[in-house]
Design a protein around this motif. Sequence first.
Motif, PDB file in Angstrom:
ATOM      1  N   GLY A 141      34.981  36.402  34.750  1.00 56.09           N
ATOM      2  CA  GLY A 141      33.847  37.325  34.825  1.00 56.09           C
ATOM      3  C   GLY A 141      34.272  38.711  35.280  1.00 56.09           C
ATOM      4  O   GLY A 141      33.879  39.723  34.693  1.00 56.09           O
ATOM      5  N   VAL A 142      35.118  38.762  36.311  1.00 55.44           N
ATOM      6  CA  VAL A 142      35.554  40.062  36.831  1.00 55.44           C
ATOM      7  C   VAL A 142      36.401  40.793  35.795  1.00 55.44           C
ATOM      8  O   VAL A 142      36.183  41.982  35.526  1.00 55.44           O
ATOM      9  N   MET A 143      37.339  40.071  35.197  1.00 54.37           N
ATOM     10  CA  MET A 143      38.174  40.715  34.185  1.00 54.37           C
ATOM     11  C   MET A 143      37.320  41.227  33.023  1.00 54.37           C
ATOM     12  O   MET A 143      37.558  42.322  32.493  1.00 54.37           O
ATOM     13  N   GLY A 144      36.331  40.428  32.648  1.00 50.11           N
ATOM     14  CA  GLY A 144      35.444  40.838  31.555  1.00 50.11           C
ATOM     15  C   GLY A 144      34.664  42.094  31.906  1.00 50.11           C
ATOM     16  O   GLY A 144      34.428  42.955  31.062  1.00 50.11           O
ATOM     17  N   ALA A 145      34.266  42.194  33.178  1.00 48.64           N
ATOM     18  CA  ALA A 145      33.467  43.355  33.595  1.00 48.64           C
ATOM     19  C   ALA A 145      34.340  44.602  33.679  1.00 48.64           C
ATOM     20  O   ALA A 145      33.939  45.686  33.262  1.00 48.64           O
ATOM     21  N   ILE A 146      35.559  44.422  34.217  1.00 49.69           N
ATOM     22  CA  ILE A 146      36.449  45.579  34.362  1.00 49.69           C
ATOM     23  C   ILE A 146      36.811  46.146  32.986  1.00 49.69           C
ATOM     24  O   ILE A 146      36.815  47.355  32.773  1.00 49.69           O
ATOM     25  N   ARG A 147      37.127  45.222  32.069  1.00 50.05           N
ATOM     26  CA  ARG A 147      37.469  45.680  30.714  1.00 50.05           C
ATOM     27  C   ARG A 147      36.349  45.284  29.767  1.00 50.05           C
ATOM     28  O   ARG A 147      36.554  44.497  28.842  1.00 50.05           O
ATOM     29  N   SER A 148      35.160  45.784  30.046  1.00 50.53           N
ATOM     30  CA  SER A 148      34.032  45.340  29.221  1.00 50.53           C
ATOM     31  C   SER A 148      34.207  45.835  27.788  1.00 50.53           C
ATOM     32  O   SER A 148      34.683  46.943  27.545  1.00 50.53           O
ATOM     33  N   TYR A 149      33.829  44.985  26.860  1.00 50.49           N
ATOM     34  CA  TYR A 149      33.922  45.219  25.415  1.00 50.49           C
ATOM     35  C   TYR A 149      35.355  45.323  24.922  1.00 50.49           C
ATOM     36  O   TYR A 149      35.599  45.793  23.821  1.00 50.49           O
ATOM     37  N   SER A 150      36.325  44.857  25.750  1.00 49.13           N
ATOM     38  CA  SER A 150      37.691  44.739  25.247  1.00 49.13           C
ATOM     39  C   SER A 150      37.804  43.434  24.474  1.00 49.13           C
ATOM     40  O   SER A 150      36.858  42.645  24.426  1.00 49.13           O
ATOM     41  N   LEU A 151      38.967  43.201  23.898  1.00 47.12           N
ATOM     42  CA  LEU A 151      39.165  41.962  23.143  1.00 47.12           C
ATOM     43  C   LEU A 151      38.981  40.757  24.058  1.00 47.12           C
ATOM     44  O   LEU A 151      38.325  39.772  23.709  1.00 47.12           O
ATOM     45  N   PHE A 152      39.562  40.869  25.298  1.00 48.37           N
ATOM     46  CA  PHE A 152      39.444  39.778  26.255  1.00 48.37           C
ATOM     47  C   PHE A 152      37.976  39.476  26.539  1.00 48.37           C
ATOM     48  O   PHE A 152      37.538  38.321  26.543  1.00 48.37           O
ATOM     49  N   ASP A 153      37.204  40.534  26.756  1.00 49.08           N
ATOM     50  CA  ASP A 153      35.792  40.364  27.090  1.00 49.08           C
ATOM     51  C   ASP A 153      35.036  39.690  25.955  1.00 49.08           C
ATOM     52  O   ASP A 153      34.227  38.783  26.163  1.00 49.08           O
ATOM     53  N   MET A 154      35.312  40.147  24.732  1.00 42.10           N
ATOM     54  CA  MET A 154      34.615  39.559  23.576  1.00 42.10           C
ATOM     55  C   MET A 154      34.956  38.077  23.445  1.00 42.10           C
ATOM     56  O   MET A 154      34.079  37.239  23.249  1.00 42.10           O
ATOM     57  N   LEU A 155      36.277  37.774  23.579  1.00 41.72           N
ATOM     58  CA  LEU A 155      36.694  36.378  23.469  1.00 41.72           C
ATOM     59  C   LEU A 155      36.040  35.546  24.568  1.00 41.72           C
ATOM     60  O   LEU A 155      35.588  34.420  24.325  1.00 41.72           O
ATOM     61  N   ARG A 197      30.211  38.335  35.340  1.00 42.99           N
ATOM     62  CA  ARG A 197      30.413  39.558  34.570  1.00 42.99           C
ATOM     63  C   ARG A 197      29.216  40.485  34.752  1.00 42.99           C
ATOM     64  O   ARG A 197      29.372  41.675  35.027  1.00 42.99           O
ATOM     65  N   ALA A 198      28.003  39.929  34.618  1.00 39.03           N
ATOM     66  CA  ALA A 198      26.796  40.747  34.748  1.00 39.03           C
ATOM     67  C   ALA A 198      26.703  41.350  36.144  1.00 39.03           C
ATOM     68  O   ALA A 198      26.420  42.542  36.310  1.00 39.03           O
ATOM     69  N   SER A 199      26.972  40.522  37.148  1.00 40.14           N
ATOM     70  CA  SER A 199      26.857  40.979  38.524  1.00 40.14           C
ATOM     71  C   SER A 199      27.876  42.077  38.821  1.00 40.14           C
ATOM     72  O   SER A 199      27.567  43.090  39.445  1.00 40.14           O
ATOM     73  N   MET A 200      29.108  41.869  38.338  1.00 45.34           N
ATOM     74  CA  MET A 200      30.180  42.837  38.576  1.00 45.34           C
ATOM     75  C   MET A 200      29.874  44.160  37.874  1.00 45.34           C
ATOM     76  O   MET A 200      30.078  45.234  38.441  1.00 45.34           O
ATOM     77  N   LEU A 201      29.369  44.085  36.651  1.00 41.02           N
ATOM     78  CA  LEU A 201      29.028  45.307  35.917  1.00 41.02           C
ATOM     79  C   LEU A 201      27.976  46.106  36.676  1.00 41.02           C
ATOM     80  O   LEU A 201      28.002  47.331  36.726  1.00 41.02           O
ATOM     81  N   LEU A 256      41.131  55.431  47.182  1.00 39.89           N
ATOM     82  CA  LEU A 256      41.598  54.052  47.338  1.00 39.89           C
ATOM     83  C   LEU A 256      42.223  53.580  46.030  1.00 39.89           C
ATOM     84  O   LEU A 256      41.778  53.976  44.957  1.00 39.89           O
ATOM     85  N   PRO A 257      43.249  52.742  46.136  1.00 32.55           N
ATOM     86  CA  PRO A 257      43.827  52.201  44.898  1.00 32.55           C
ATOM     87  C   PRO A 257      42.774  51.375  44.164  1.00 32.55           C
ATOM     88  O   PRO A 257      41.944  50.712  44.793  1.00 32.55           O
ATOM     89  N   GLU A 258      42.842  51.426  42.826  1.00 39.57           N
ATOM     90  CA  GLU A 258      41.842  50.758  42.004  1.00 39.57           C
ATOM     91  C   GLU A 258      41.720  49.269  42.342  1.00 39.57           C
ATOM     92  O   GLU A 258      40.643  48.694  42.331  1.00 39.57           O
ATOM     93  N   ARG A 259      42.873  48.678  42.681  1.00 39.96           N
ATOM     94  CA  ARG A 259      42.855  47.248  42.981  1.00 39.96           C
ATOM     95  C   ARG A 259      41.973  46.950  44.198  1.00 39.96           C
ATOM     96  O   ARG A 259      41.179  46.033  44.204  1.00 39.96           O
ATOM     97  N   THR A 260      42.137  47.784  45.240  1.00 42.14           N
ATOM     98  CA  THR A 260      41.323  47.597  46.437  1.00 42.14           C
ATOM     99  C   THR A 260      39.852  47.804  46.113  1.00 42.14           C
ATOM    100  O   THR A 260      38.987  47.049  46.555  1.00 42.14           O
TER     101      THR A 260
END
Lengths: 295, 317
Positions: free
Chosen positions: B118-132, B204-208, B224-228
Amino acid sequence: MTTAAALAPLERDLATTGNRAWRRFRRHRLALFGIVAIVLMVLASIVGPWLIPFDQLKIDIRHRFAPPPWGGHLFGTDQLGRDLLVRLLMAGRISLAIGFLAMIVSTAFGTLVGITAGYYGGAIRIVLMRFVDAMLCFPSIFLLLILAAFIQPSVTTITLIIAATSWMEVARVVEAQVRSLRERDFILAAEMIGAPGRYVMFRELLPNAIGPIVVAATLTVARAVLMEAYVSFLGYGIQAPMASWGNMLNNAQQYLGSAPWLAIFPGLMITLSVASFNFVGDGLRDALDARFDVK
Amino acid sequence: MANFLLGRLLQSLVLLLIVSIIGFAVLHLAPGGPLSQFALVPGLSKEDLARIAHEMGLDRPLPVQYWEWLTRLVGGDWGRSYRDNQPVLAVIAGRLPATLELMGAAILISVFVGIWIGVMGAIRSYSLFDMLATVGAMVALSIPTFWFGLIVIYAFSVNLGWLPPGNRMTVGGDGSFLDYLHHLIAPALVLALVEVAIWSRYMRASMLDVINQDFIRTARAKGLPERTVLWHHALRNALLPMIALAGVEIPTLLGGALVTETVFTWPGMGRLLLDSLGYRDYPVIMGILMFSALLALLGNLLADIFAATADPRIRLT
């Protein structure tokens, strides 16, 4: 005449709303895939068995467990030598019919409950919605199994049992929608001119809640097909020799090692049909739900 | 807080009461009824049946029977199994550990995998990973659990021979932790599939939702670094609504456990329900129904309390 003239611009407005919804839906490629898959499956189930030169009940002991695609048996044969493809299509008739019929019954009932609770509010709402909450406390498969175990299984009873355990979501959706519509001007206006409750509920509220209802109904077909598969797989649903996708898998379980195709194909059909209805429901939600409100 | 708890407890009790009425009505109004098992015994006359019915109190009006059953239940007496005359609570308690073990493992898998997807999907929303992930989740929700179980058994037990095809441990084995774990992998994965799909969608919805809020922009602005920013600031806030989801998902999980247990011959509550249905063991069936409802209500209540303690913005009234 005058009312018709007065309604003309509104109708044009509705037409463009419909067009917009259709355009949004069309963009949803998965939903289109779902529609095509559903139409193909329904057509194949209806027409297919006539085109295949095998009978679904024809037992052919010499050709038991023929692996696909052996001697014209495109999907192989089962433990009695019956053609698997024909049985899959015949089962499709049963499974899809149960899915559609259960959807109609549960949507009608859920809508009735939701609209009544939302319109009257107060004690009626509390009683009805608490009942909905209570029904949702059980895992639906528990209730479904218990009912199916005690009632003589047939297509009709299984349909009714599935409907009896899947109307709650629709009721919730409709209730929420009606409650928000209830305070709108057009409802107040209808009440002010003395329209009876039944008229307001079914002529004013229902048409305006139709978007969410359609979405919920589509998802209910998916659920119902899945539920039929579950009870039939567990032995309390559709009974042999009638085939359904669920009870075909029940038989396939014992031959998993030697004849895996008996398990693979029915499961693929269930997944494909359930996924198709879910895709369409999702597309409809994007198309209808978001900006459905007629201003 | 105390007022809220009291109110919610009262609400849950009312719901439980309605649940018990529904369960009781369904069981006793269905054709057959608790007597049907005796009707199959050869040599029993009508008089015998009537006597048994009288002894079991089944000839009295349904509301009276219900009241009797309810007062006993409140007193802690859930009745006795028709099958072996064991107390219902003991029968359920005997099967509970296996089901809890399976559900616990599935929850762990779905929480971690689901949240990550969910988090990865939200961070890269509408990427290939997210669609898959989106399509994958919808397909996962459409796969019948029992069929997925069969396929896993076919692939990993029949063909590859990596995993045992069923049971909770090796019969006659040493009963070691590793043996348990080995048996747990396949059923837990099968049960988790649907939950992973649900959790990833909600996450994903919550993170977005959270990512687009001001305090995230502030965190980024102060360098702050993006990761943090993502995994500390955003994730913590995005996780809050998920607590409620954990409570809501309990009935789904229990239902899935029943099916999974059947496929993997797992000796849990789901199998118990199926066996009891076969034996027309009414007290046990009713007990399982009540127990599952209790579990669902408790889960919801705990989720609400946790959410309130974790998020000071939620005021319980």
